[in-house]
Design a protein around this motif. Sequence first.
Motif, PDB file in Angstrom:
ATOM      1  N   GLU A   1      -6.288   3.630   5.598  1.00 24.35           N
ATOM      2  CA  GLU A   1      -7.521   2.546   5.399  1.00 24.35           C
ATOM      3  C   GLU A   1      -8.356   1.636   5.074  1.00 24.35           C
ATOM      4  O   GLU A   1      -9.609   1.216   4.552  1.00 24.35           O
ATOM      5  CB  GLU A   1      -8.827   3.565   6.489  1.00 24.35           C
ATOM      6  CG  GLU A   1      -8.718   4.701   4.400  1.00 24.35           C
ATOM      7  CD  GLU A   1      -8.336   5.140   5.201  1.00 24.35           C
ATOM      8  OE1 GLU A   1      -6.934   6.339   6.094  1.00 24.35           O
ATOM      9  OE2 GLU A   1      -8.236   7.277   4.316  1.00 24.35           O
ATOM     10  N   ASP A   2      -7.153   1.811   4.312  1.00 19.85           N
ATOM     11  CA  ASP A   2      -7.103   1.029   2.492  1.00 19.85           C
ATOM     12  C   ASP A   2      -6.904  -0.549   2.375  1.00 19.85           C
ATOM     13  O   ASP A   2      -6.668  -1.256   1.587  1.00 19.85           O
ATOM     14  CB  ASP A   2      -7.611   1.829   1.537  1.00 19.85           C
ATOM     15  CG  ASP A   2      -8.316   2.442   0.590  1.00 19.85           C
ATOM     16  OD1 ASP A   2      -9.707   2.772   1.528  1.00 19.85           O
ATOM     17  OD2 ASP A   2      -7.869   3.139   0.196  1.00 19.85           O
ATOM     18  N   TRP A   3      -6.286  -0.870   3.586  1.00 23.07           N
ATOM     19  CA  TRP A   3      -5.427  -1.662   3.711  1.00 23.07           C
ATOM     20  C   TRP A   3      -6.222  -3.465   4.052  1.00 23.07           C
ATOM     21  O   TRP A   3      -6.150  -4.219   2.801  1.00 23.07           O
ATOM     22  CB  TRP A   3      -4.657  -2.144   4.961  1.00 23.07           C
ATOM     23  CG  TRP A   3      -3.141  -0.882   5.215  1.00 23.07           C
ATOM     24  CD1 TRP A   3      -2.724  -0.464   4.298  1.00 23.07           C
ATOM     25  CD2 TRP A   3      -2.383  -1.274   6.236  1.00 23.07           C
ATOM     26  NE1 TRP A   3      -1.441   0.484   5.004  1.00 23.07           N
ATOM     27  CE2 TRP A   3      -1.451  -0.248   5.839  1.00 23.07           C
ATOM     28  CE3 TRP A   3      -2.577  -1.615   7.432  1.00 23.07           C
ATOM     29  CZ2 TRP A   3      -0.626   0.309   6.816  1.00 23.07           C
ATOM     30  CZ3 TRP A   3      -1.516  -0.726   8.567  1.00 23.07           C
ATOM     31  CH2 TRP A   3      -0.705   0.340   8.062  1.00 23.07           C
ATOM     32  N   GLN A   4      -7.012  -2.962   4.510  1.00 21.09           N
ATOM     33  CA  GLN A   4      -8.378  -4.470   4.674  1.00 21.09           C
ATOM     34  C   GLN A   4      -8.928  -5.153   3.073  1.00 21.09           C
ATOM     35  O   GLN A   4      -8.839  -6.100   2.357  1.00 21.09           O
ATOM     36  CB  GLN A   4      -9.689  -4.101   5.789  1.00 21.09           C
ATOM     37  CG  GLN A   4     -10.559  -5.257   5.444  1.00 21.09           C
ATOM     38  CD  GLN A   4      -9.093  -6.942   6.523  1.00 21.09           C
ATOM     39  OE1 GLN A   4      -8.328  -6.317   6.681  1.00 21.09           O
ATOM     40  NE2 GLN A   4      -9.219  -7.740   5.815  1.00 21.09           N
ATOM     41  N   LEU A   5      -9.102  -3.661   2.396  1.00 18.00           N
ATOM     42  CA  LEU A   5      -9.253  -3.968   1.113  1.00 18.00           C
ATOM     43  C   LEU A   5      -8.555  -4.597  -0.116  1.00 18.00           C
ATOM     44  O   LEU A   5      -8.952  -5.724  -0.955  1.00 18.00           O
ATOM     45  CB  LEU A   5      -9.865  -2.324   0.057  1.00 18.00           C
ATOM     46  CG  LEU A   5     -10.992  -2.174   0.935  1.00 18.00           C
ATOM     47  CD1 LEU A   5     -10.401  -0.636  -0.178  1.00 18.00           C
ATOM     48  CD2 LEU A   5     -12.008  -2.596   0.712  1.00 18.00           C
ATOM     49  N   PHE A   6      -7.077  -4.069   0.068  1.00 19.07           N
ATOM     50  CA  PHE A   6      -6.000  -4.148  -1.072  1.00 19.07           C
ATOM     51  C   PHE A   6      -5.801  -6.148  -0.261  1.00 19.07           C
ATOM     52  O   PHE A   6      -5.368  -7.365  -1.074  1.00 19.07           O
ATOM     53  CB  PHE A   6      -4.402  -3.518  -0.330  1.00 19.07           C
ATOM     54  CG  PHE A   6      -4.804  -3.194  -1.875  1.00 19.07           C
ATOM     55  CD1 PHE A   6      -3.496  -3.094  -2.283  1.00 19.07           C
ATOM     56  CD2 PHE A   6      -5.224  -1.324  -0.997  1.00 19.07           C
ATOM     57  CE1 PHE A   6      -3.857  -1.926  -3.320  1.00 19.07           C
ATOM     58  CE2 PHE A   6      -5.608  -1.222  -1.703  1.00 19.07           C
ATOM     59  CZ  PHE A   6      -4.196  -0.849  -2.905  1.00 19.07           C
TER      60      PHE A   6
ATOM     61  N   CYS B   1       0.645  -1.637  -0.057  1.00 23.24           N
ATOM     62  CA  CYS B   1      -0.169   0.075  -0.286  1.00 23.24           C
ATOM     63  C   CYS B   1       1.122   1.259  -0.168  1.00 23.24           C
ATOM     64  O   CYS B   1       0.562   1.977  -0.724  1.00 23.24           O
ATOM     65  CB  CYS B   1      -0.744   0.026   1.250  1.00 23.24           C
ATOM     66  SG  CYS B   1      -2.252  -1.483   0.957  1.00 23.24           S
TER      67      CYS B   1
ATOM     68  N   ALA C   1      -1.997   3.685  -1.061  1.00 22.62           N
ATOM     69  CA  ALA C   1      -3.097   3.832  -0.924  1.00 22.62           C
ATOM     70  C   ALA C   1      -2.823   4.363   0.444  1.00 22.62           C
ATOM     71  O   ALA C   1      -2.331   3.962   1.953  1.00 22.62           O
ATOM     72  CB  ALA C   1      -3.081   2.315  -1.053  1.00 22.62           C
TER      73      ALA C   1
ATOM     74  N   TYR D   1      -9.991   0.732  -8.425  1.00 19.00           N
ATOM     75  CA  TYR D   1      -9.724   1.356  -7.512  1.00 19.00           C
ATOM     76  C   TYR D   1      -8.012   1.835  -8.392  1.00 19.00           C
ATOM     77  O   TYR D   1      -7.873   2.892  -7.622  1.00 19.00           O
ATOM     78  CB  TYR D   1      -8.743   0.440  -6.313  1.00 19.00           C
ATOM     79  CG  TYR D   1      -7.984   0.456  -5.231  1.00 19.00           C
ATOM     80  CD1 TYR D   1      -9.304   1.638  -4.143  1.00 19.00           C
ATOM     81  CD2 TYR D   1      -7.423   1.303  -5.135  1.00 19.00           C
ATOM     82  CE1 TYR D   1      -8.668   2.029  -2.660  1.00 19.00           C
ATOM     83  CE2 TYR D   1      -6.629   1.290  -4.072  1.00 19.00           C
ATOM     84  CZ  TYR D   1      -7.632   2.731  -3.373  1.00 19.00           C
ATOM     85  OH  TYR D   1      -6.331   2.636  -1.933  1.00 19.00           O
TER      86      TYR D   1
ATOM     87  N   GLU E   1     -12.893  -5.050  -8.604  1.00 17.23           N
ATOM     88  CA  GLU E   1     -12.926  -4.599  -7.472  1.00 17.23           C
ATOM     89  C   GLU E   1     -11.286  -3.057  -7.611  1.00 17.23           C
ATOM     90  O   GLU E   1     -10.976  -1.739  -7.875  1.00 17.23           O
ATOM     91  CB  GLU E   1     -13.279  -4.745  -6.229  1.00 17.23           C
ATOM     92  CG  GLU E   1     -14.739  -4.901  -6.460  1.00 17.23           C
ATOM     93  CD  GLU E   1     -14.790  -5.774  -5.229  1.00 17.23           C
ATOM     94  OE1 GLU E   1     -16.080  -6.092  -4.793  1.00 17.23           O
ATOM     95  OE2 GLU E   1     -14.120  -5.530  -3.953  1.00 17.23           O
TER      96      GLU E   1
END
Length: 407
Positions: A161-166, A153, A158, A198, A194
Amino acid sequence: MATLATELDLPDLSWLDDPSIPHEEHRRATSEAAEEHWLVRNIFGFTVLHYDDVVAMLRDKRWHSASGQILELSGIDNPEWLARRRTSILSAEGDEHTRLRRLVGPAFSPRHADALRPYMREVVNELLDPITPTGTADFAVDFCEPYPIPIICELFGAPKEDWQLFSDWATDIFRIFNGNLEEDMPAIIKAQDELDEYVGALIERRRATPSDDLISALIAAEDEGDRLTHAELVSLCEAVLMAGTDTTRNQLGCSVSLFAAHPDQWRLLADQPELAPRAVEETMRYFGTVRGTGRFASEDIEYRGVLFPKGTFLAPNLATANRDGSVFAEPGSFDIGKEPADKPQLTFGSGNHYCLGAALARAEQQEALTILAKRLPDLRLDGDITWKPSTSGIFGPEHLPIRFTPT
Ligand code: HEM
């Protein structure tokens, strides 16, 4: 006159393509075969076992990467899924691949990787802080699993807050290697879509406001007026997430399991942190997470008096090559203090597809192992390790119970 490969009388190791075979048995059977043969049969074609042959085949550009053929090799014939297949750097060949490597290579230099070392140390310490007072951990789940995500990230620019998405995208896209594609394909496609969206949006933001991250460097990358297209940028980011996440976490799991079985080597690293670069090469040689890769013949190829007809599938075995006694002295002993061999370990591959992220992966492991040896100096196993199926393309522990003195 060369002999047709299919007419050779070779040992058949196809039975090793059964995921329930324990990995120790896998290792034993391939090592025994390597003592007498340079070539054996596997379920799709042939496996090459010795160091010089593995390197020769990986450097011969007539052997093309099989990573674009994973759907066919898995027996998938759904036209909709096959149509979604895109060329990525992992599967590109010829001029297209040379052009991509020339454009993106500089952004993956050791200098760029070194710039992330302070951040890597921060991530390692933050992951360890809640672990060290407890005295026990599942190292694979508590440390290896999360470790590469913040770093990728950070590389992409990135936010946290977007760590979990990755992490979720990486998990779902990696299902492609689980051998259950009929069931997993919808989740894989959803994650790819997705991630595409992103990364596409991230690229547009960086075009408007460049930063000092990888995406800005790739947007700016230029070679004699040539630049990466938007689709190539998206595909490259996906390749980096794919190739840079599970590899790093599983290699660290393999390496720590190895040190847990060799406490003298762990103490040596704790006492002499300057041995970290050697420790990384030796762990990757002795127990690499990527134990083989795949190629197919783009034309009829003759090698060592054997004719491999166009379309032949070949698996260069990196694990047996890494224990080849003609290259490595005492290949069966694990010793981070010994003089390195003249030739490199092969867990990052060789030739034109040599790992693009090798400098980053080396830095990630060197920083992690140094801090781990210092903060958990008496780390030892605390029960049985649960391994991924032995057929996994990226192999390592699913659960790695460890124990240490709480601090
Ligand atoms: C310990 C960690 C890693 C290992 C063992 C590893 C291993 C490999 C191997 C064996 C290949 C060549 C595959 C082949 O020839 O078929 C490869 C390619 C690649 N790796 Fe890694 N890798 C690691 C980490 C990373 C990281 C951190 C990144 C990115 C940040 C990365 C990005 C890539 C890419 C993009 C390719 C494709 C290169 C090409 O086809 O030209 N890898 N890796």
